[in-house]
Design a protein around this motif. Structure first.
Motif, PDB file in Angstrom:
ATOM      1  N   PHE A 103      15.224  44.961  73.795  1.00  0.00           N
ATOM      2  CA  PHE A 103      16.007  45.915  74.331  1.00  0.00           C
ATOM      3  C   PHE A 103      17.310  45.073  75.026  1.00  0.00           C
ATOM      4  CE2 PHE A 103      17.531  47.697  78.355  1.00  0.00           C
ATOM      5  CZ  PHE A 103      17.109  49.093  78.183  1.00  0.00           C
ATOM      6  N   SER A 140      19.745  54.065  75.838  1.00  0.00           N
ATOM      7  CA  SER A 140      20.105  53.716  77.419  1.00  0.00           C
ATOM      8  C   SER A 140      21.594  53.540  77.586  1.00  0.00           C
ATOM      9  CB  SER A 140      19.187  52.601  77.881  1.00  0.00           C
ATOM     10  OG  SER A 140      17.917  52.932  77.763  1.00  0.00           O
ATOM     11  N   ALA A 142      17.560  50.757  73.987  1.00  0.00           N
ATOM     12  CA  ALA A 142      18.461  50.162  74.367  1.00  0.00           C
ATOM     13  C   ALA A 142      19.852  50.953  74.029  1.00  0.00           C
ATOM     14  CB  ALA A 142      18.867  48.751  74.092  1.00  0.00           C
ATOM     15  N   TYR A 173      21.272  45.714  74.045  1.00  0.00           N
ATOM     16  CA  TYR A 173      22.046  46.075  75.109  1.00  0.00           C
ATOM     17  C   TYR A 173      23.477  45.300  75.292  1.00  0.00           C
ATOM     18  CZ  TYR A 173      23.270  48.859  79.172  1.00  0.00           C
ATOM     19  OH  TYR A 173      23.994  49.699  80.171  1.00  0.00           O
TER      20      TYR A 173
END
Length: 336
Positions: A56, A216, A213, A60
């Motif tokens: 993640f 998100s 990620a 990101y």
């Protein structure tokens, strides 16, 4: 919030390893210890949580560099990973392959490490350890945790290359990695011990974190809306139900383990996203100062805990282990 999750994952792993080392010394244990050790063995899932978290965060950060700051430089990424991971990693290699064997010879217990050092030098230790059991002397376990670091390094070498792709192609590539790993797990579901430290199999957790990620980063408002609808207790139920499922799988068909591992990946990734975007989380782990503080040191804790355990058990070995409470010894080693 992720510092707290790092701490939880690290202590899960340490408690798991401490119970294994106690069982090495003591064949007869109390019912109380057996009860707790049954659940503490689930601490091995802390590595799974680490993998999901790493996938993640790395994804990101790479997305931020490429789309927010327009300065994606793969060389800088590799250098940051080298500076963060290599120094302590190679300290553990030296301790495990040279210092501990030297000390053992001084005590009249000369031995050869069970693994070939060259695999550790090129971050392929998980291939060397696949299919082997860590049932030998306590000092064999010093380099044991390095297998997961090797898988992460393999991931770090491969993963940034995907970010040269356009946005839509990147999403397709991430999904392809997830599905490939899932397919590999299903195909080799009868070899659970080897799958546990297999690069392709573990990429399921890392890439699942990466997929979370991706969504998100590009769709944060949509994710927030989802969590605004769901009750705060939904994530704890998902998380603990996956752990309970894992507890009851010892005698189940091997394919059940594969399905459960997929479910665990979803549960852990869901936890990460919830802690980042939900305003209704039942527990905001980031507000727990103790967990937040130690989260900054979890890499060191993860690699050094085997040495701490070795020191504790060197002391314990000088006495009659039967006179010690195994549970107390395990918890003391973890605290140290």
């Amino acid at each position: 919030n992720f510092d707290s999750i790092r701490t939880i994952a690290a202590y899960m792993v340490m408690l798991h390893h401490s119970t294994l080392l106690v069982l090495y010394f003591k064949s007869q244990t109390s019912e109380v210890f057996n009860f707790f050790s049954f659940f503490l063995k689930l601490g091995g899932l802390g590595v799974v949580l680490f993998f999901c978290l790493r996938g993640f965060l790395i994804t990101y950060f790479l997305l931020e560099e490429k789309y927010s700051f327009n300065q994606f430089k793969i060389g800088n990424f590799y250098m940051r990973r080298v500076l963060r991971i290599w120094p302590l990693y190679f300290v553990i290699v030296v301790v495990g392959f040279f210092i501990i064997p030297w000390y053992a010879c001084l005590k009249g217990n000369c031995y050869s490490p069970p693994y070939k050092i060259e695999y550790f030098l090129i971050f392929l230790a998980n291939f060397e350890m696949a299919g082997q059991t860590q049932s030998g002397p306590i000092w064999d376990h010093i380099v044991g945790p390095l297998w997961s670091i090797c898988i992460e390094e393999q991931f770090y070498l491969f993963w940034p290359l995907l970010f040269f792709l356009p946005r839509r192609a990147l999403l397709i590539a991430i999904i392809a990695v997830v599905l490939t790993s899932v397919g590999y797990r299903i195909a080799y579901s009868g070899r659970n011990d080897e799958i546990y430290i297999s690069t392709v199999a573990c990429f399921m957790y890392l890439s699942a974190g990466g997929l979370a990620a991706y969504f998100s980063f590009f769709y944060p408002k949509n994710i927030t809306r989802i969590f605004d609808i769901l009750p705060g207790w939904s994530t704890p139920i998902l998380f603990f139900s996956s752990l309970i499922w894992k507890v009851h799988l010892d005698q189940s068909p091997t394919i059940d383990h594969t399905v459960c591992d997929i479910f665990l990946a979803l549960a852990f990734v869901w936890l990460l996203v919830e802690q980042s975007y939900s305003n209704r989380a039942l527990i905001q782990l980031g507000r727990i100062s103790f967990l937040n503080f130690w989260g900054k040191y979890t890499y060191g804790m993860y690699l050094l805990h085997s040495i701490a355990f070795w020191c504790v058990f060197q002391v314990v070995a000088k006495f009659d282990i039967e006179s010690f409470s195994p549970l107390i010894v395990a918890l003391s080693a973890t605290v140290l």
